[in-house]
Design a protein around this motif. Sequence first.
Motif: not given
Length: 474
Positions: A262, A265, A260
């Motif tokens: 990222d 981002a 998870d």
Amino acid sequence: MGERKGIPIALGLLAMLLFFIASSSSSHLVRASEDADDAIFYESFDEDFDGRWIVSDKEDYNGVWKHAKSDGHDDYGLLVSEQARKYAIVKKLDEPVSLKDGTVVLQFETRLQNGLECGGAYIKYLRPQESGWKPKEFDNESPYSIMFGPDKCGATNKVHFIFKHKNPKSGEYVEHHLKYPPSVPSDKLTHVYTAFLKPDNELQILIDGEEKKKANFLSSEDFEPPLIPSKTIPDPDDKKPEDWDERAKIPDPSAVKPDDWDEDAPMEILDEEAEKPEGWLDDEPEEIDDPEATKPEDWDDEEDGEWEAPKIENPKCEAAPGCGEWKRPMKRNPAYKGKWSAPYIDNPNYKGIWKPREIPNPEYFELEKPDFEPIAALGIEIWTMQDGILFDNILIANDDKVAESYRETTWKPKFTIEKEKQKAEDEAATGSDGIAGFQVIEEFCGFSLFYSRYAPKISFSCMMLISDLAEEGI
């Protein structure tokens, strides 16, 4: 008490008294003892230095030395007469002076009459000419045993003590600098600098008779580099092994980026919860044309282009929360994590910071005391931006009591007069009252009575001065 109008008169009379003391007493108080047999070498500069001291003929050393009086005294010295010059002058001793036997005292006076912003006022105690120098060619390369005295320029502010010593193993002469030397006095008074070289390897530096530094010639804490080299040195031929790992921490090779995570981002995102403030003026610009501005009469549209009024802040926006198009502000993205990197762990192959192995120092030697070269001459070789530097009363002796005696008879009377004169000038500049001026005069008269055996007129002048002050109502 009289009015303050008497202050200038008191100070003026005091200044006359100071001059009188300086001129009347100097012939008796600032001369050394008639019997100089207790000194190895003494130079008072009572007589002109020409023919006794040798000025260097080196091209760079074009500063002019002069035989001149110290300001306010009848006492003569060797004067640096020009600014921004190099100076070099030397005095050969009748016999070389050994620095190995017993106590040796080096002492001299300097007066920085115009201050010292950048320059030196030190003396070099030179080795015999057989070491490779000639008086007429004296310069900064001439070999010396000791360099001692004030030096100041920029961040440098120190009373140097440097000695050159021959390494018995390598045969090379090495400069050894005193660590943390004392600072140069910042005033324009006469100061006396003294260096005691003692048979127990102790060095003592005095300024105006007060100890400012104590050191030991054999201590690595007192001189840089130390006189006695270290027993071992790093092996210059030793090389760090190729597999030597100096990293204490390394990235964990077993770590894996979470699914998870990222990395794309953004750091900031629009604040979707933000609302436009009530009263926001969407249709009003933040700036408007200045309504009071007018086109200059000499404005030419063809040459200068179409004239436009200068802008000013819209006065309607001052009371409103804002003007123009409202936009949502940005806020920090809670999902932002940045680029992933593995955590660090202890390096199992870490061996520490590599250092070459130590080997015996081929230049190491042991000494019970320094093997100083003898002093055969005194040289002053300086570069200075200031003129007015005065050298006086240069002494070499083998007894600290002799040096103290010379300080008492040649330096202290001059210094006392100069200090009191400076005190009176400072009080005049700060507007001190008549009582303070009177107290200074009383101190002077007490001083003059002490020296009345040399200048009996001084005491009479003091009494006349006090009488004049009384008439003025002070």
